[in-house]
Every structure is written in structure tokens, then in C-alpha cells.
Design an enzyme around this catalytic site. Structure first.
Site, PDB file in Angstrom:
ATOM      1  N   ASP A 110      23.912  54.730 -56.955  1.00  0.00           N
ATOM      2  CA  ASP A 110      23.839  56.163 -57.090  1.00  0.00           C
ATOM      3  C   ASP A 110      22.469  56.628 -56.509  1.00  0.00           C
ATOM      4  O   ASP A 110      21.550  55.888 -56.479  1.00  0.00           O
ATOM      5  CB  ASP A 110      24.139  56.508 -58.554  1.00  0.00           C
ATOM      6  CG  ASP A 110      23.482  55.776 -59.441  1.00  0.00           C
ATOM      7  OD1 ASP A 110      22.997  54.457 -59.284  1.00  0.00           O
ATOM      8  OD2 ASP A 110      22.985  56.353 -60.612  1.00  0.00           O
ATOM      9  N   GLU A 177      23.620  54.182 -62.404  1.00  0.00           N
ATOM     10  CA  GLU A 177      22.555  53.563 -62.911  1.00  0.00           C
ATOM     11  C   GLU A 177      21.508  54.422 -63.519  1.00  0.00           C
ATOM     12  O   GLU A 177      20.757  54.580 -64.381  1.00  0.00           O
ATOM     13  CB  GLU A 177      21.816  52.435 -62.058  1.00  0.00           C
ATOM     14  CG  GLU A 177      20.933  51.746 -62.817  1.00  0.00           C
ATOM     15  CD  GLU A 177      19.543  52.272 -62.773  1.00  0.00           C
ATOM     16  OE1 GLU A 177      18.612  51.999 -63.649  1.00  0.00           O
ATOM     17  OE2 GLU A 177      19.196  53.272 -61.884  1.00  0.00           O
ATOM     18  N   GLU A 178      21.160  55.650 -62.441  1.00  0.00           N
ATOM     19  CA  GLU A 178      20.244  56.800 -63.133  1.00  0.00           C
ATOM     20  C   GLU A 178      20.355  57.313 -64.072  1.00  0.00           C
ATOM     21  O   GLU A 178      19.597  57.884 -64.758  1.00  0.00           O
ATOM     22  CB  GLU A 178      19.857  57.484 -61.545  1.00  0.00           C
ATOM     23  CG  GLU A 178      19.613  56.902 -60.325  1.00  0.00           C
ATOM     24  CD  GLU A 178      18.192  56.408 -60.267  1.00  0.00           C
ATOM     25  OE1 GLU A 178      17.449  56.732 -61.497  1.00  0.00           O
ATOM     26  OE2 GLU A 178      17.866  55.861 -59.346  1.00  0.00           O
TER      27      GLU A 178
END
Length: 449
Positions: A110, A177-178
Site C-alpha cells: 500500500d 500496512e500503513e
């Protein structure tokens, strides 16, 4: 008791992994690295094109549809059993190659809501619309384009030399993930029950602190527990000229902010890393109006479960006590968001083995031990769930002459990750990342008899 259990579990994991890691060192052969290096040399132009395409077409967390499709297609072409839609847009590639260990390699996909300002000819021009209708730029300002490409290259290189190793490879392209939910979502979707249970988990993360061609590693704690806390303090608004007729939530919030500083300085053991940062505070609309509410947002960082609990309990206690002392009309709302990401622990034995592999691949001058940090990474979810050795290492990405210039007195700092001006020296970064990752992975697998 929680701390003793946590530390005990880590100690057992470390001791149990030493013998296994030493055994794996014996399986590493020079021929394996040479075969990997030759494959990377031959395919680097195509991988570079892939990475530039990903950079120019970033997708925000939980929207990684095209990125996932690209990764899935490449893994399928390399001969992996591929499953899409795991934990959202996650992609899993499994390659079974006889009896032996299972090694998981993870790359995240991402991007971030940042308008790119690098001036690159393949810079992102993508925009997206937020939930409140605002248009934002989208950029791979944290290197996940490189992470995804390294995952692809590692998978393809190891598939090509499958006659030189035995075991299984679990390639995981992770979404979100962010925002801290991707690893948790993939685990909840049966990642390790549906596909394979790894003996080792490895990943890398780009770094703006090191030149391309350089790798850094951290034994033990490498990234922090990350919690996000939202606080609403309730007052009783009124005219700014008559504060005695109000309960001022701004003053109460100010006291909370100052009192929170004592959590780390006076409540936590000085040798235990901890951070409490008030990153956002909003209240009021005009000079002479005392508002009814103040909203605060905090980030809370720690390594151990015990310190994490101390910080979260302390935030709640301090906020409630301050509001009570100011006679707020009702207790504060305190919400710990559920996107908690656990600290990332690099197994010391596995880290030592990896450092030896990296020095062999890159030379001693290009491999450095670095101190731990308080950044967050949800890669830590996997080892925490599995209780197996894991390692995430840092991949230098700065153009070497730019890096050297940054070391001179008075030089401006390099653009950091999450900066609109962060730009990776892509070609040498990919070459180093794939060679290092693939060679580390093959060192953990068995050699054919």
C-alpha cells in the site's frame, strides 16, 4: 507477571533457534548466491520496469487491487500456487519443493495519501478521494513499490534455482500496512492454517538513512508497539469574558497534556523505551467562545506488553483525574483504537546468521548494525502469532553521491520516509534487496542431498 511471561517466551524462542540457525548456516553454499546474482543481473531491467510502474500507480491501504493483481500474475508465472483476496487484497504464493523448512517472505503493497514532489519522470500523478470528499495525492513515499518488487524478484529467483534447495516458500504480499491492519487481517483469514506454517519469517524495509547497496540490521527489538488513542474532554461552553460561568475544556486539556509528560519521565523504568506524543488537539471556533469539547489524538510507543499497559492505564487515569478536578460535566471519552501493531522483535540468532549472509553478499563495509527505533511495523504480528524466529532488515535506498553529500557539515537532512520528496535510487536498491533476501531465504532452507 505479564512481563515475565513475555520475556520468558522470547528467551525460549531465542535459545531454541540458535541450534537451528547454526544448522542452516551449513546449508548455505556459494553456488546458491552466484546463481541468484546471475539471475538478478539478467532480469533487473524487467524488475526495474515493474517497480517504476508500481511507483507511478500507487494505491492506498485497502485499495491495492491492481498491485495485488500484478503480484499474483508474476507469482503464478514463476510456478507458485497463488491465492488472492486473503485478508482483503492480500496475495499468497506457495511453492513446495520437498521436505524441509518453510520460509515466509513478506512484502507490503500500500501507498500513502501524499502528493509526490520528487520530479521523477515516473512520479505518481494519482489522486484519491477521502471519506470526507477531499482529493489527495497518492504516493509510494514509504517504499512499498520496492518491497513488492523485491518480493516478486525473490520469488522468481528462488523458483529458478529450486534444484538447489528443499523446503517450502510462502510469499506474502500484504495490504494495509500503513494503517496497521493488513497483517492482522491476513492472519485472521487463516493465512497459516490455509497455506503453510512457517519456521521463519523474513522481510525488509527501505531506509532513507543508508545509501543504496547498504544493509542495516538490529538484533532484538527493532520497531515499537504502536497504539493510537483518541480523547474527548467535555466542558461547559460559554462567553470568553465570563469564564467563571463555564467549565473550560481547553484548560483541562492543557493540564492533561502536561501531566502526560510525567508518564515516561516518572512512571516508566528509565531503561525501558516509551513515547507518549499528543499529535493533535482541537477545540473552539472563535476568540471569545469557550467550547463544549476538546478532541485530542495521541500516539503511544513501547516495546514490552508491560510498559504498553502502564502507558495506556496511565493515560486513562491522568485524563479522568484531571477532568474530575476541573469538575467537567461528564467523564472524558477515551478510545484506544483497534489498529494496534505489536513491537517487531528480530530473533538474535537469526539476525546473526543474516548478518553473515549479507556480509558475504555485499562485503563488510556495506553491512551495519543499527540501533532500535520507535517506528511501527505490523510485520511483528506474524512472529507474535506463530512464536517463530523473525527478522526485518533495512535496505539503503539513497543515491550514493547524495548520501555522501548529506554527511558534510551544514548539509540539509535527507528527505525521510513519508516525505513527498523521498526518492529511492531504484536500480541498485532492487539489486541489493533481491540478492540479499533470496540468499538469506535459501540459507534457511535445506540443500538437496
Amino acid at each position: 507477571m505479564k512481563q515475565a511471561i513475555t520475556r520468558g517466551a522470547v528467551l525460549v524462542l531465542t535459545l531454541s533457534s540458535v541450534a537451528a540457525a547454526q544448522d542452516r548456516v551449513a546449508t548455505y553454499r556459494e553456488g546458491q548466491h552466484q546463481a541468484i546474482a546471475q539471475w538478478v543481473d539478467a532480469h533487473l531491467p524487467d524488475l526495474l520496469m515493474t517497480c517504476k510502474h508500481l511507483h507511478a500507480h500507487p494505491e492506498l491501504s485497502q485499495h491495492e487491487v491492481e498491485t495485488a493483481a500484478l503480484v499474483a500474475e508474476e507469482l503464478q508465472k514463476a510456478g507458485y500456487e497463488v491465492t488472492t483476496g486473503v485478508g482483503g487484497n492480500g496475495v499468497v504464493g506457495l511453492l513446495k519443493n520437498g521436505e524441509g523448512p518453510t520460509v515466509m517472505v513478506r512484502g507490503d503493497m500500500d501507498a500513502l495519501p501524499i502528493a509526490e514532489e520528487t520530479g521523477l519522470d515516473y512520479a505518481s500523478k494519482v489522486t484519491a478521494t477521502t471519506s470526507d470528499g477531499q482529493a489527495v495525492g497518492v504516493m509510494h513515499a514509504c517504499g512499498h513499490d520496492i518491497h513488492s518488487t523485491v518480493l516478486i524478484g525473490t520469488a522468481e529467483a528462488l523458483a529458478t534455482i529450486r534444484d538447489q534447495w528443499r523446503g517450502s516458500l510462502l510469499m506474502v504480499a500484504q495490504p494495509a500496512e500503513e494503517v496497521g491492519v493488513g497483517a492482522k487481517a491476513m492472519i485472521a483469514d487463516g493465512l497459516f492454517e490455509r497455506f503453510a506454517r512457517p519456521d521463519y519469517c523474513i522481510s525488509l524495509h527501505v531506509s532513507h538513512r543508508w545509501p543504496a547497496g547498504h544493509i542495516a540490521y538490529t538484533p532484538g527489538w527493532a520497531a515499537a508497539n504502536v497504539d493510537s488513542v483518541d480523547i474527548t474532554i467535555h466542558g461547559r461552553g460559554g462567553h470568553g469574558a465570563k469564564p467563571n460561568t463555564t467549565v473550560d475544556p481547553i484548560v483541562a486539556a492543557a493540564y492533561v497534556v502536561t501531566q502526560l509528560q510525567t508518564l515516561v519521565s516518572r512512571r516508566i523504568d528509565p531503561i525501558e523505551p516509551a513515547v507518549v506524543t499528543v499529535g493533535s488537539i482541537h477545540g473552539g471556533s472563535k476568540h471569545n467562545i469557550i467550547p463544549d469539547e476538546v478532541h485530542m489524538q495521541l500516539t503511544v510507543r513501547s516495546y514490552t506488553d508491560e510498559v504498553r499497559n502502564q502507558l495506556l492505564d496511565g493515560i486513562e487515569r491522568i485524563t479522568r483525574d484531571v477532568c474530575r478536578s476541573f469538575q467537567c460535566p461528564k467523564p472524558p471519552d477515551i478510545v484506544v483504537e483497534d489498529n494496534f501493531t505489536p513491537a517487531c522483535y528480530n530473533d538474535p540468532a537469526l539476525t546473526r546468521q543474516a548478518a553473515e549472509v549479507f556480509r558475504h553478499v555485499l562485503g563488510d563495509d556495506n553491512v551495519t548494525e543499527q540501533p532500535s527505533g520507535m517506528g511501527g511495523e505490523d510485520f511483528g504480528q506474524y512472529a507474535r502469532y506463530l512464536k517463530v524466529p523473525a527478522l526485518q532488515f533495512s535496505l539503503g535506498t539513497v543515491k550514493r553521491d547524495v548520501y555522501e553529500a548529506s554527511l558534510k557539515p551544514g548539509a540539509a537532512p535527507l528527505p525521510s520516509l513519508h516525505s513527498s520528496k523521498y526518492r529511492a535510487d531504484m536500480e541498485p536498491s532492487l539489486q541489493t534487496g533481491i540478492e540479499a533476501m533470496a540468499t538469506l531465504a535459501v540459507s534457511l532452507l535445506d540443500s538437496p542431498e
